[in-house]
Scaffold this motif. Structure first.
Motif, short mmCIF file in Angstrom:
data_model
loop_
_atom_site.label_atom_id
_atom_site.label_comp_id
_atom_site.label_asym_id
_atom_site.label_seq_id
_atom_site.Cartn_x
_atom_site.Cartn_y
_atom_site.Cartn_z
N GLU A 1 0.83 -1.20 0.00
CA GLU A 1 0.00 0.00 0.00
C GLU A 1 0.87 1.25 0.00
N VAL A 2 1.91 1.26 0.82
CA VAL A 2 2.81 2.41 0.87
C VAL A 2 3.52 2.58 -0.47
N GLY A 3 4.00 1.47 -1.02
CA GLY A 3 4.70 1.53 -2.30
C GLY A 3 3.82 2.03 -3.42
N VAL A 4 2.59 1.56 -3.49
CA VAL A 4 1.68 2.00 -4.55
C VAL A 4 1.37 3.49 -4.42
N GLN A 5 1.10 3.94 -3.19
CA GLN A 5 0.80 5.36 -3.00
C GLN A 5 2.01 6.23 -3.34
N ALA A 6 3.20 5.73 -3.01
CA ALA A 6 4.42 6.47 -3.34
C ALA A 6 4.60 6.56 -4.86
N PHE A 7 4.28 5.48 -5.56
CA PHE A 7 4.36 5.50 -7.02
C PHE A 7 3.33 6.45 -7.61
N LEU A 8 2.09 6.38 -7.13
CA LEU A 8 1.05 7.28 -7.64
C LEU A 8 1.41 8.74 -7.37
N GLY A 9 2.14 8.97 -6.28
CA GLY A 9 2.60 10.32 -5.96
C GLY A 9 3.90 10.68 -6.62
N ARG A 10 4.40 9.80 -7.49
CA ARG A 10 5.64 10.00 -8.25
C ARG A 10 6.87 10.15 -7.35
N ARG A 11 6.83 9.46 -6.22
CA ARG A 11 7.99 9.48 -5.31
C ARG A 11 8.93 8.32 -5.59
N ILE A 12 8.43 7.25 -6.17
CA ILE A 12 9.26 6.13 -6.57
C ILE A 12 8.85 5.70 -7.97
N ARG A 13 9.73 4.94 -8.62
CA ARG A 13 9.42 4.40 -9.94
C ARG A 13 8.50 3.18 -9.79
N PHE A 14 7.88 2.82 -10.88
CA PHE A 14 7.01 1.64 -10.91
C PHE A 14 7.75 0.39 -10.47
#
Length: 399
Positions: free
Chosen positions: A340-353
């Motif tokens: 959940e944290v990883g997906v939200q970070a990706f949607l927020g453009r904080r990490i790559r897919f």
């Protein structure tokens, strides 16, 4: 004569919630809406209250509930507005409620699911976290409360429809269950290019219309990892009895292979109203609004092994399902929180897919798990995993 069922819809403004209400409105003689809930969509919930006139409506936070209450009053509606997790548990376990559609995304849905289970409700489960995070704690609540658990995910509904009616004979008759996966939008994409994927591309599923989180999970195939964990708990199958095959057309929703090698499958158009209607009316069948299959116009159906076409490299997160099921108690809850944290970070453009998988791996390695026995244990483990995942995102995320 069929008795009127009073329904609570948890997460009524999301995709599953709206599809549930679409089925409900087709059968006013069978279903009545008792309560609705939403996180932040005040105007959407207001419109649903105006149409269905529930006794209760719940918003996640006091500010949103205050906004809704003012609009409810201004529109002359009598719905009582509540807020917060305790209120969700109230509308899930209320004595007047017959069935609960659990469609809240994330660990926030665990508390009301447990409340509904302990109260012995017909629980229509579209919330993965109840099983992935709750695990045996949740299943024990189902048994002790005498609840009727009906899966709503298209894959688990298909399995349920393909199994014998008597669960007592599942272990003796069933060889394995086979979950189908569409492969999402990147089924044929070069694995090395996934680092360039944007949130918009990840949310563009070729077959299903879903929310952002589940769409990203489908693109990484973490949704299938979570479904493997769910299937283990729902159907009492050992991890090695659960197989995944990629079926791009999303026509065969899942299959059961029996001891004699016979396979029973459930087919249908990719429309969530089908499994929702089945869960609401079970053991009856009612119209859902979904289009019927036309076998004369159907595309050719294909199936791909995970070991073919680079799928294991493309979808490395899928293996984490079996790793966590065979790992230390609590590992599945940690995986869910990290994802959940990883997906939200990706949607927020904080990490790559492609870093979502790295977040999951690092969190599983960094959290010392234990066997949770209560909701408080589960929530504490969830919080620790989220903190660990967030720390990884801050340290390793893209600028």
């Amino acid at each position: 004569m069929t008795l009127l069922q009073h329904i609570t819809v948890l997460g009524s403004t999301g995709s599953i919630g709206k599809n549930t209400l679409d089925v409900v409105v087709r059968h006013p003689e069978r279903f009545s809406v008792f309560a609705l809930s939403a996180a932040t969509q005040v105007d959407a919930l207001l419109a649903q209250c105006a149409q269905f006139k529930p006794t209760y409506a719940v918003m996640a936070s006091p500010p949103h509930s205050q906004q809704l209450a003012e609009k409810i009053k201004a529109n002359g509606l009598s719905t009582q507005v509540l807020s917060g997790g305790d209120a969700l548990e109230v509308i899930a376990s209320h004595a007047k409620v017959d069935a609960v559609m659990a469609a809240i995304v994330g660990a926030a849905g665990l508390g009301p699911c447990l409340a509904a289970a302990r109260a012995g409700k017909r629980l229509l489960l579209a919330n993965k976290e109840a099983l992935v995070v709750g695990g045996e704690v949740f299943m024990a609540a189902v048994r002790e409360g005498g609840a009727r658990l009906l899966p709503i995910d298209s894959e688990h509904s298909a399995i349920f429809q393909s199994l014998p009616e008597d669960p007592a004979c599942w272990a003796a008759r069933v060889e394995k269950i086979i979950l189908t996966a569409s492969g999402g939008p990147f089924r044929a994409r070069e694995p090395a290019s996934l680092r360039e994927v944007t949130p918009e591309q990840a949310c563009a599923h070729p077959n299903w219309v879903m929310g952002a989180k589940i769409s990203v999970d489908s693109a990484t195939m973490m949704n299938k990892a979570l479904e493997v964990i769910e299937a283990h708990h729902l159907f009492g199958m050992r991890p090695e009895q659960i197989e995944v095959v990629i079926h791009p057309q999303s026509i065969v929703h899942s299959m059961v292979q029996y001891r004699d090698t016979s396979v029973v499958a459930q087919l249908g158009t990719p429309d969530m109203r089908g499994p929702i209607a089945y869960g609401l009316a079970w053991p009856d069948r009612v119209t859902s609004g979904a289009a019927a299959l036309d076998f004369t116009r159907m595309p050719a159906m294909t199936f791909e092994s995970l070991d073919s076409n680079g799928h294991r490299e493309r979808f490395p997160g899928l293996q984490l399902a079996w790793d966590t099921l065979n790992g230390a108690p609590g590992s599945c809850a940690v995986l869910n929180a990290a994802n959940e944290v990883g997906v939200q970070a990706f949607l927020g453009r904080r990490i790559r897919f492609d870093q979502i998988h790295a977040v999951n791996q690092a969190t599983l390695a960094g959290v010392v798990t234990h066997a949770p026995a209560t909701l408080a244990d589960l929530l504490a483990l969830d919080a620790e995993a989220r903190s660990t995942a967030e720390q990884f995102v801050r340290q390793h995320g893209q600028p």
